[in-house]
Scaffold this active site. Structure first.
Site, PDB file in Angstrom:
ATOM      1  N   PRO A   2      57.636   9.897  72.159  1.00 23.33           N
ATOM      2  CA  PRO A   2      59.057  10.278  72.855  1.00 23.33           C
ATOM      3  C   PRO A   2      59.715  11.128  72.196  1.00 23.33           C
ATOM      4  O   PRO A   2      60.084  11.150  70.864  1.00 23.33           O
ATOM      5  CB  PRO A   2      59.498   8.830  72.528  1.00 23.33           C
ATOM      6  CG  PRO A   2      58.302   7.805  72.334  1.00 23.33           C
ATOM      7  CD  PRO A   2      57.509   8.769  71.487  1.00 23.33           C
ATOM      8  N   GLU A   3      59.893  12.126  72.797  1.00 23.96           N
ATOM      9  CA  GLU A   3      60.904  13.402  72.628  1.00 23.96           C
ATOM     10  C   GLU A   3      61.855  13.335  73.690  1.00 23.96           C
ATOM     11  O   GLU A   3      61.985  12.719  74.651  1.00 23.96           O
ATOM     12  CB  GLU A   3      60.076  14.733  72.268  1.00 23.96           C
ATOM     13  CG  GLU A   3      58.991  14.493  71.223  1.00 23.96           C
ATOM     14  CD  GLU A   3      58.572  15.725  70.559  1.00 23.96           C
ATOM     15  OE1 GLU A   3      59.366  16.653  70.371  1.00 23.96           O
ATOM     16  OE2 GLU A   3      57.544  15.718  69.969  1.00 23.96           O
ATOM     17  N   LYS A  51      67.516  11.829  72.032  1.00 25.35           N
ATOM     18  CA  LYS A  51      66.427  10.859  72.037  1.00 25.35           C
ATOM     19  C   LYS A  51      67.124   9.395  72.007  1.00 25.35           C
ATOM     20  O   LYS A  51      66.186   8.335  72.177  1.00 25.35           O
ATOM     21  CB  LYS A  51      65.495  10.929  70.692  1.00 25.35           C
ATOM     22  CG  LYS A  51      64.879  12.158  70.495  1.00 25.35           C
ATOM     23  CD  LYS A  51      63.871  12.097  69.288  1.00 25.35           C
ATOM     24  CE  LYS A  51      63.376  13.381  68.967  1.00 25.35           C
ATOM     25  NZ  LYS A  51      62.536  13.389  67.802  1.00 25.35           N
ATOM     26  N   ARG A 247      57.512  14.668  58.103  1.00 23.45           N
ATOM     27  CA  ARG A 247      56.757  14.662  59.468  1.00 23.45           C
ATOM     28  C   ARG A 247      55.803  15.719  59.186  1.00 23.45           C
ATOM     29  O   ARG A 247      55.461  16.635  58.431  1.00 23.45           O
ATOM     30  CB  ARG A 247      57.806  14.989  60.330  1.00 23.45           C
ATOM     31  CG  ARG A 247      58.942  14.198  60.462  1.00 23.45           C
ATOM     32  CD  ARG A 247      58.689  12.710  61.137  1.00 23.45           C
ATOM     33  NE  ARG A 247      59.254  11.867  61.216  1.00 23.45           N
ATOM     34  CZ  ARG A 247      60.032  10.781  60.501  1.00 23.45           C
ATOM     35  NH1 ARG A 247      59.632  11.009  59.168  1.00 23.45           N
ATOM     36  NH2 ARG A 247      61.285  10.336  60.745  1.00 23.45           N
TER      37      ARG A 247
END
Length: 259
Positions: A2-3, A51, A247
């Site tokens: 999900p972006e 988001k 990340r």
């Protein structure tokens, strides 16, 4: 993953299903809001901010965030859920539609007038109605951290996640470790906005223009595979503002040379 584009598509589906209709079932399966009941209230709309998803219902806003595993599904009334019930965190139903949020990372109910307490810290959203590219470029230009870290920070630009950051830096030839303050942030912001706006209407996110499996990404997820531009092996590491928030980083050492 999900972006921003995924979240905006979810908001569109939820808005079509719920907007203008009275809530017939409202069930938040989190301790702080478990007793909340908005049945009978009208859904004014569902919008995305970066988001984050915002259901505006009566005088309240249901604020949710998908994080890594979350999803919102839309079903016909009484339709069989495609995920197990124990994963459901929010249920909002109206005449003609059941909507269910599974594995949501954030679920909170607040007064709509207080929405800024949840999303006011976010930077400009390239998919939002108030997109301000100059402000986004300004915020990035003041960030002295590595480009990968700065572009992921939602306070600079809202909506770019790990895939976007890796792919945008590759397309601009920017090493992920380069200081963002030394980057042409206006050009980077322009590319990012054009890319996410193109992808938001596509069934499969792509950065190469090729939607075939294994061809949609230049570097993301391609560790040790040939760079699609120069053929050099793509490298992988991790980076973040601190060790607890690292990340994945993918880059081509030839196309994105360190300075």
């Amino acid at each position: 993953m999900p972006e921003g584009d995924s979240v905006h598509r979810a908001a569109r589906r939820l808005h079509v299903a719920l907007a203008g209709r009275a809530v017939t079932r409202f069930d938040l399966r989190v301790p702080k809001a478990a007793t909340a009941d908005l049945r009978g209230e009208t859904v004014h709309g569902v919008v995305a901010r970066g988001k984050h998803l915002l259901h505006r219902i009566g005088e309240h806003t249901l604020h949710t965030h998908l994080r890594m595993e979350g999803e919102w599904h839309v079903y016909p009334p009484g339709g069989r859920w495609r995920r197990p019930a124990y994963q459901a965190r929010a249920i909002v139903c109206a005449d003609g539609a059941d909507t269910v949020g599974f594995e949501l990372g954030i679920v909170e109910l607040l007064r709509t007038r207080d929405e800024d307490s949840a999303v006011g810290h976010l930077g400009p959203d390239p998919l939002g109605p108030d997109w301000d590219p100059d402000e986004a470029a300004r915020r990035l230009s003041l960030d002295t951290r590595a480009a990968h870290v700065a572009l992921l920070d939602q306070r600079n630009v809202a909506g770019f996640g790990t895939e976007y950051v890796n792919e945008l830096l590759f397309l601009r030839g920017i090493a992920p470790t380069r200081r963002m303050a030394d980057v042409d942030t206006a050009a980077l912001v322009d590319l990012g906005a054009r890319t996410i706006r193109r992808n938001v209407d596509q069934p499969q996110r792509s950065f190469t223009g090729d939607a075939r499996p294994g061809r949609r990404m230049w570097v993301y997820g391609r560790e040790r595979r040939p760079c699609l531009r120069c053929g050099s092996p793509v490298r992988k590491s991790a980076m973040g503002p601190d060790p607890t928030r690292e990340r994945l980083v993918y880059w081509c050492p030839v196309c994105q040379p360190a300075e």
